[in-house]
Design a protein around this motif. Structure first.
Motif, short mmCIF file in Angstrom:
data_model
loop_
_atom_site.label_atom_id
_atom_site.label_comp_id
_atom_site.label_asym_id
_atom_site.label_seq_id
_atom_site.Cartn_x
_atom_site.Cartn_y
_atom_site.Cartn_z
N PHE A 27 12.01 18.57 16.70
CA PHE A 27 10.96 19.28 15.99
C PHE A 27 10.21 18.34 15.05
N SER A 28 10.94 17.53 14.30
CA SER A 28 10.31 16.59 13.36
C SER A 28 9.44 15.59 14.11
N LEU A 29 9.96 15.06 15.22
CA LEU A 29 9.19 14.10 16.01
C LEU A 29 7.92 14.73 16.56
N PHE A 30 8.03 15.96 17.06
CA PHE A 30 6.85 16.64 17.60
C PHE A 30 5.81 16.89 16.51
N LEU A 31 6.25 17.37 15.34
CA LEU A 31 5.31 17.70 14.27
C LEU A 31 4.57 16.48 13.76
N PHE A 32 5.28 15.37 13.56
CA PHE A 32 4.60 14.19 13.04
C PHE A 32 3.75 13.51 14.11
N THR A 33 4.13 13.62 15.38
CA THR A 33 3.25 13.13 16.44
C THR A 33 1.97 13.95 16.49
N LEU A 34 2.12 15.27 16.38
CA LEU A 34 0.95 16.14 16.34
C LEU A 34 0.10 15.86 15.11
N LEU A 35 0.75 15.60 13.98
CA LEU A 35 0.03 15.34 12.74
C LEU A 35 -0.81 14.07 12.84
N VAL A 36 -0.26 13.02 13.42
CA VAL A 36 -1.01 11.77 13.56
C VAL A 36 -2.21 11.96 14.49
N ARG A 83 0.83 -1.21 0.00
CA ARG A 83 0.00 0.00 0.00
C ARG A 83 0.86 1.26 0.00
N ILE A 84 1.94 1.23 0.78
CA ILE A 84 2.83 2.40 0.81
C ILE A 84 3.48 2.62 -0.54
N ARG A 85 3.94 1.54 -1.17
CA ARG A 85 4.55 1.68 -2.51
C ARG A 85 3.53 2.20 -3.52
N ALA A 86 2.29 1.74 -3.38
CA ALA A 86 1.25 2.23 -4.29
C ALA A 86 0.99 3.72 -4.07
N MET A 87 0.98 4.15 -2.79
CA MET A 87 0.78 5.56 -2.50
C MET A 87 1.95 6.40 -3.02
N VAL A 88 3.16 5.89 -2.85
CA VAL A 88 4.34 6.62 -3.35
C VAL A 88 4.29 6.73 -4.86
N ARG A 89 3.92 5.66 -5.52
CA ARG A 89 3.83 5.68 -6.98
C ARG A 89 2.75 6.65 -7.43
N LYS A 90 1.63 6.62 -6.74
CA LYS A 90 0.53 7.53 -7.08
C LYS A 90 0.96 8.99 -6.94
N GLU A 91 1.65 9.32 -5.83
CA GLU A 91 2.09 10.69 -5.61
C GLU A 91 3.18 11.09 -6.60
N VAL A 116 -6.31 1.78 3.27
CA VAL A 116 -5.11 2.54 3.60
C VAL A 116 -5.32 3.31 4.90
N THR A 117 -4.33 3.22 5.80
CA THR A 117 -4.43 3.93 7.07
C THR A 117 -3.90 5.35 6.95
N ILE A 118 -4.17 6.14 8.00
CA ILE A 118 -3.69 7.51 8.02
C ILE A 118 -2.16 7.55 7.94
N GLY A 119 -1.50 6.69 8.68
CA GLY A 119 -0.04 6.66 8.66
C GLY A 119 0.52 6.34 7.28
N GLU A 120 -0.14 5.41 6.58
CA GLU A 120 0.31 5.04 5.24
C GLU A 120 0.08 6.17 4.25
N ILE A 121 -1.03 6.88 4.42
CA ILE A 121 -1.30 8.03 3.54
C ILE A 121 -0.24 9.11 3.75
#
Length: 379
Positions: free
Chosen positions: A362-371, A13-21, A223-228
């Motif tokens: 900063f990256s860890l905080f932002l992606f934790t907040l994003l999820v 699913r992740i490869r499909a999402m990457v290919r799609k993007e 597809v889950t939120i994390g995979e998207i």
């Protein structure tokens, strides 16, 4: 077996999402324009347009003293790369030119200039500087002082003036011996550009998908939120790193900024910063699903703070205490420090490691907040 199959399904699913993007990026010229064309244009504009150096500054020269000493000093001014000397017959004409802003300063050599030199006095020479632009005024004053000291030194070597200096200062400028403002402005400019690119790449483009309804179709799939999020992050990360590589190449080869650090450290630091920049863009796109609003938020909350509060142009240590505290929540301030170290000084662990750790947090905080704020449902 179920766990292995689940991991394989996630990978598919992740490869499909990457290919799609990736296909979406190739079909959409705006993504390539933001990641490739925008940094080139901004580097060309700011790289050539922004400079803290003052060269070819017009200055009025009034010489009431027609002596070899005064003519020699005026010749030193005329051959200086910092000034364009314009002769005026008297001080009143020079003052009028200064008021009209035809010149930035006045060098007035009085009739007693030669006698003042022989008696070790300096009141035979007067300098008037236009203080409307405080930065240029300080530069002109410093350049005139440097030209004066250089000329006096040459006269000393020739034996024209016998002076005794008990202390001799041997000044050296480390990391930027030519004292070029471009050498420390370009690394900071790269950080500012990558902040804008990272935020725009994800915020506006994903907001456009919200407007078109293409994200809604993904919500009906397994597809889950994390995979998207991961499927969208990877292509834009690669695209952003390509823009970063172009910016570094332009800074080094086009603007002659030295690169004393290693490419590996530069790559890792850039990856950390771009992750935080893309994270900010994803958070913005989640909060605002409108392209115009997302673009405005990205500029106001990412580009402008990075431009003003990152130390790119304005020294952080000279800012008020409250503003200095505010700079600690600007990821670009850490990346500017890292880039200036890598470009000008090299791989200094005491500088790179603490700032890289801050970017990681900063990256860890932002992606934790994003999820947490992302939900697999239509709001």
């Amino acid at each position: 077996m179920k766990s292995a199959g689940s991991l394989r399904e996630k990978g598919v699913r992740i490869r499909a999402m990457v290919r799609k993007e990736s296909l979406q990026i190739l079909r959409d010229p705006s993504s390539l324009a933001i990641a490739i064309v925008l940094p080139v244009l901004l580097l060309l504009i700011f790289g050539y347009g922004v400079s803290l150096d003052a060269r070819h500054v017009p200055i009025a020269v009034v010489s009431d003293s027609r002596t070899p000493a005064s003519e020699g000093f005026v010749a030193g001014i005329r051959h200086s790369p910092w000034f364009v000397a314009r002769s005026y017959p008297d001080i009143h004409s020079a003052i009028s030119a200064l008021k009209r802003q035809d010149v930035e300063g006045i060098l007035w050599l009085r009739e007693n200039f030669g006698r003042s030199l022989e008696s070790f006095r300096t009141h035979g020479a007067h300098v008037v500087v236009n203080g409307v632009d405080d930065n240029t005024a300080r530069l002109v004053e410093g350049y005139l002082t440097n030209t004066w000291q250089t000329w006096i030194g040459i006269r000393n070597l020739r034996g024209r003036i016998l002076t005794f200096q008990p202390i001799s200062l041997d000044a050296r400028i480390w990391f930027n011996p030519d004292n070029r403002s471009r050498d420390f402005l370009i690394p900071g400019l790269i950080a500012v550009i990558m902040t804008l690119i990272g935020a725009l790449l994800t915020s506006m483009i994903i907001a456009r998908e919200w407007e078109r309804g293409t994200l809604e179709s993904l919500f009906s799939t397994p597809v889950t939120i994390g995979e998207i999020l991961l499927g969208k992050f990877i292509p834009y990360f690669v695209l952003g790193m390509a823009g970063m590589a172009i910016s570094v190449a332009m800074g080094h080869f086009l603007f002659d900024v030295p690169l004393r650090g290693t490419l590996g450290v530069l790559f890792l630091a850039s990856a950390l910063f771009l992750t935080s920049a893309l994270g900010m863009g994803l958070v913005i796109s989640t909060v605002s699903k409108n392209q115009f609003v997302a673009g405005q938020i990205a500029i106001v909350f990412t580009f402008l703070p990075a431009f003003i509060l990152s130390g790119f142009i304005f020294d952080i240590h000279s800012m008020p205490f409250f503003i200095r505290i505010l700079t600690h929540v600007i990821p670009a301030s850490y990346f500017v420090t890292i880039l200036q170290s890598i470009f000008l000084a090299g791989d200094i662990p005491g500088v790179i490691l603490p700032n890289a750790a801050a970017l990681f947090l900063f990256s860890l905080f932002l992606f934790t907040l994003l999820v947490r704020i992302s939900r697999k449902r239509i709001l």
